[in-house]
Design a protein around this motif. Sequence first.
Motif, PDB file in Angstrom:
ATOM      1  N   THR A 198       0.813  -1.219   0.000  1.00  0.00           N
ATOM      2  CA  THR A 198       0.000   0.000   0.000  1.00  0.00           C
ATOM      3  C   THR A 198       0.841   1.261   0.000  1.00  0.00           C
ATOM      4  N   THR A 199       2.137   1.088   0.243  1.00  0.00           N
ATOM      5  CA  THR A 199       2.980   2.255   0.432  1.00  0.00           C
ATOM      6  C   THR A 199       4.252   2.078  -0.377  1.00  0.00           C
ATOM      7  N   LYS A 200       4.663   3.143  -1.034  1.00  0.00           N
ATOM      8  CA  LYS A 200       5.884   3.036  -1.829  1.00  0.00           C
ATOM      9  C   LYS A 200       6.888   4.057  -1.318  1.00  0.00           C
ATOM     10  N   PHE A 201       8.129   3.609  -1.159  1.00  0.00           N
ATOM     11  CA  PHE A 201       9.189   4.550  -0.817  1.00  0.00           C
ATOM     12  C   PHE A 201      10.011   4.806  -2.070  1.00  0.00           C
ATOM     13  N   GLU A 202      10.105   6.074  -2.421  1.00  0.00           N
ATOM     14  CA  GLU A 202      10.937   6.434  -3.573  1.00  0.00           C
ATOM     15  C   GLU A 202      12.241   6.997  -2.999  1.00  0.00           C
ATOM     16  N   ALA A 260      15.793   4.175  11.006  1.00  0.00           N
ATOM     17  CA  ALA A 260      14.787   4.287   9.936  1.00  0.00           C
ATOM     18  C   ALA A 260      13.397   3.935  10.474  1.00  0.00           C
ATOM     19  N   VAL A 261      13.337   2.969  11.392  1.00  0.00           N
ATOM     20  CA  VAL A 261      12.054   2.619  12.021  1.00  0.00           C
ATOM     21  C   VAL A 261      11.510   3.838  12.788  1.00  0.00           C
ATOM     22  N   MET A 262      12.381   4.506  13.528  1.00  0.00           N
ATOM     23  CA  MET A 262      11.956   5.718  14.262  1.00  0.00           C
ATOM     24  C   MET A 262      11.468   6.781  13.269  1.00  0.00           C
ATOM     25  N   PHE A 263      12.198   6.892  12.165  1.00  0.00           N
ATOM     26  CA  PHE A 263      11.813   7.878  11.150  1.00  0.00           C
ATOM     27  C   PHE A 263      10.437   7.542  10.565  1.00  0.00           C
ATOM     28  N   LEU A 264      10.196   6.257  10.304  1.00  0.00           N
ATOM     29  CA  LEU A 264       8.891   5.863   9.740  1.00  0.00           C
ATOM     30  C   LEU A 264       7.765   6.154  10.730  1.00  0.00           C
ATOM     31  N   GLU A 265       8.031   5.946  12.013  1.00  0.00           N
ATOM     32  CA  GLU A 265       7.000   6.272  13.022  1.00  0.00           C
ATOM     33  C   GLU A 265       6.722   7.775  13.012  1.00  0.00           C
ATOM     34  N   TRP A 266       7.773   8.553  12.873  1.00  0.00           N
ATOM     35  CA  TRP A 266       7.610  10.017  12.801  1.00  0.00           C
ATOM     36  C   TRP A 266       6.791  10.388  11.550  1.00  0.00           C
ATOM     37  N   GLN A 297       3.238  12.312  11.250  1.00  0.00           N
ATOM     38  CA  GLN A 297       3.125  13.573  10.494  1.00  0.00           C
ATOM     39  C   GLN A 297       2.035  13.500   9.438  1.00  0.00           C
ATOM     40  N   HIS A 298       1.898  12.303   8.809  1.00  0.00           N
ATOM     41  CA  HIS A 298       0.954  12.165   7.688  1.00  0.00           C
ATOM     42  C   HIS A 298      -0.283  11.366   8.079  1.00  0.00           C
ATOM     43  N   ASN A 299      -0.406  11.120   9.381  1.00  0.00           N
ATOM     44  CA  ASN A 299      -1.554  10.371   9.869  1.00  0.00           C
ATOM     45  C   ASN A 299      -1.789   9.116   9.022  1.00  0.00           C
ATOM     46  N   ASP A 300      -0.730   8.331   8.858  1.00  0.00           N
ATOM     47  CA  ASP A 300      -0.765   7.181   7.945  1.00  0.00           C
ATOM     48  C   ASP A 300      -0.409   5.904   8.721  1.00  0.00           C
ATOM     49  N   PRO A 301      -1.416   5.196   9.235  1.00  0.00           N
ATOM     50  CA  PRO A 301      -1.129   3.999  10.045  1.00  0.00           C
ATOM     51  C   PRO A 301      -0.413   2.900   9.269  1.00  0.00           C
ATOM     52  N   LYS A 302      -0.508   2.913   7.931  1.00  0.00           N
ATOM     53  CA  LYS A 302       0.175   1.870   7.133  1.00  0.00           C
ATOM     54  C   LYS A 302       1.692   1.991   7.271  1.00  0.00           C
ATOM     55  N   VAL A 303       2.161   3.243   7.352  1.00  0.00           N
ATOM     56  CA  VAL A 303       3.605   3.442   7.497  1.00  0.00           C
ATOM     57  C   VAL A 303       4.053   2.949   8.872  1.00  0.00           C
ATOM     58  N   SER A 304       3.205   3.165   9.856  1.00  0.00           N
ATOM     59  CA  SER A 304       3.508   2.675  11.194  1.00  0.00           C
ATOM     60  C   SER A 304       3.556   1.139  11.196  1.00  0.00           C
ATOM     61  N   GLU A 314      10.771  -3.727  12.645  1.00  0.00           N
ATOM     62  CA  GLU A 314      11.325  -3.896  13.997  1.00  0.00           C
ATOM     63  C   GLU A 314      11.149  -5.350  14.462  1.00  0.00           C
ATOM     64  N   ASN A 315       9.960  -5.911  14.211  1.00  0.00           N
ATOM     65  CA  ASN A 315       9.731  -7.312  14.620  1.00  0.00           C
ATOM     66  C   ASN A 315      10.678  -8.257  13.887  1.00  0.00           C
ATOM     67  N   GLY A 316      10.846  -8.024  12.575  1.00  0.00           N
ATOM     68  CA  GLY A 316      11.746  -8.881  11.780  1.00  0.00           C
ATOM     69  C   GLY A 316      13.160  -8.821  12.332  1.00  0.00           C
ATOM     70  N   LEU A 317      13.586  -7.630  12.705  1.00  0.00           N
ATOM     71  CA  LEU A 317      14.949  -7.466  13.225  1.00  0.00           C
ATOM     72  C   LEU A 317      15.095  -8.145  14.596  1.00  0.00           C
ATOM     73  N   PHE A 318      14.125  -7.915  15.479  1.00  0.00           N
ATOM     74  CA  PHE A 318      14.202  -8.538  16.809  1.00  0.00           C
ATOM     75  C   PHE A 318      14.173 -10.066  16.706  1.00  0.00           C
ATOM     76  N   LEU A 319      13.333 -10.544  15.780  1.00  0.00           N
ATOM     77  CA  LEU A 319      13.224 -11.996  15.582  1.00  0.00           C
ATOM     78  C   LEU A 319      14.554 -12.573  15.095  1.00  0.00           C
ATOM     79  N   ALA A 320      15.160 -11.902  14.128  1.00  0.00           N
ATOM     80  CA  ALA A 320      16.446 -12.389  13.587  1.00  0.00           C
ATOM     81  C   ALA A 320      17.468 -12.485  14.723  1.00  0.00           C
ATOM     82  N   ILE A 321      17.561 -11.440  15.539  1.00  0.00           N
ATOM     83  CA  ILE A 321      18.560 -11.444  16.621  1.00  0.00           C
ATOM     84  C   ILE A 321      18.229 -12.519  17.658  1.00  0.00           C
ATOM     85  N   SER A 322      16.939 -12.600  18.036  1.00  0.00           N
ATOM     86  CA  SER A 322      16.606 -13.581  19.083  1.00  0.00           C
ATOM     87  C   SER A 322      16.771 -15.014  18.576  1.00  0.00           C
TER      88      SER A 322
END
Length: 356
Positions: A35-39, A297-303, A307-314, A321-329
């Motif tokens: 639903t979201t594209k990063f250019e 970058a995760v913090m930036f996406l939350e910001w 800013q854009h009231n866009d829960p999809k970005v959140s 974040e979950n993928g990263l925590f899972l990989a480490i654990s």
Amino acid sequence: MATYKIGVLYGDGIGPEITKATVDVLTAASKLAGTTKFEFVELPMGWDGIEKYNDPMPQSTKDALKETHGWIMGPHDSASYPKELKEKRNPSGELRTYFDLYANVRPAKTMEGIRSVVGDADLVIYRENTEGYYCDRNMYVGVGEWKVTPDIVISAGVFTRKAIERIAHAAFKAALQRRKKVTIVHKANVIQLGSGLFLDVCREVGQQYPDVEVDDYHIDAMAAHLVRRANDFDVIVTENMFGDILSDLTGELVGSLGLAPSINSSDNQAMAQAAHGSAPDIAGKNIANPTGIILSAVMFLEWLASQHNDPKVSEIARNIENGLFLAISEGVKTKDLGGTASTTEFTEGIIERLKR
Ligand SMILES: NC(=O)c1ccc[n+]([C@@H]2O[C@H](COP(=O)([O-])OP(=O)(O)OC[C@H]3O[C@@H](n4cnc5c(N)ncnc54)[C@H](O)[C@@H]3O)[C@@H](O)[C@H]2O)c1
Ligand SMILES: CC(C)[C@H](C(=O)O)[C@@H](O)C(=O)O
């Protein structure tokens, strides 16, 4: 489909390796979300800027950043720049000042699967990002550093009520969403006027937040308190240089400097940037830990989401974040964490786990 334009500044040393890892993870996560594209807009900075424009932070890069929704900045190796360019503000300082990114927010939290030196910890440093001892002669006329004689140098610090008030409000507002405690870190016993003003103004601002408990420590004692009882701290507010130093300490205390994320923000712009530097000692070896910049970058996406009231970005941020925590654990760890995964293997490990 919502599209966000994100600037990418690869930087020096390990910068290109860890920043590419971040772009790869964001690309994969946005593809999955559908639903979201990063250019991504790649812009020169650091040695790349010097080679192209004889400037580590070219004006064309700053102009292009104005047209983005925010950006990801890799670390720069400003200590290695030619002497005449070192006299300019370093690329981080330049962007923080140019865009008035006054709040450098640097969390440190223990993670499952990572050995913390201090047991549990979950704190965040609010570092004033535009003045203190890091102001320079371009900022306030006649203030900064200057050579009085070949053997005497004056390095001045600047502390203004306006800058202290805004970082203090940011810290107290953050505390309201957390454990409702702010610790002011200063050196008012010695630097009585500058650090004294920092302490007094933070305390004054604190009176507007009666639900938040406030205490304060001298910077030297605070270093010891953090090692002994890190989990007693929630939000720490401090001036530029103290925040710079304390955030390397807190990053390492919870596992590794390579884990330490940050966001630099104003009220309407933000830059993701790991707390660590360009790590020249391990550059080009594909062993750097990209966690710090990916979590930035995760913090930036939350910001961006707020800013854009866009829960999809959140949602995308949470997924990364979950993928990263899972990989480490599950034991996918880079060398600094005692593992054997290369930067690219670790990145692939995160991407594989995004689907879970
Ligand atoms: N935000 C920035 O761009 C930034 C921040 C700090 C330092 N610097 C610059 O970086 C250069 C090197 O500085 P330094 O050596 O003092 O500090 P550094 O943070 O680059 O490195 C300190 C130590 O931490 C390790 N380390 C850092 N990041 C790591 C990671 N992601 N994974 C694994 N290990 C990691 C390094 O290998 C090194 O042993 C200097 O030119 C300095 O000015 C830039
Ligand atoms: C490289 C340097 C200018 C920078 C700073 O001191 O702000 C760095 O240490 C950081 O923490 O981002």
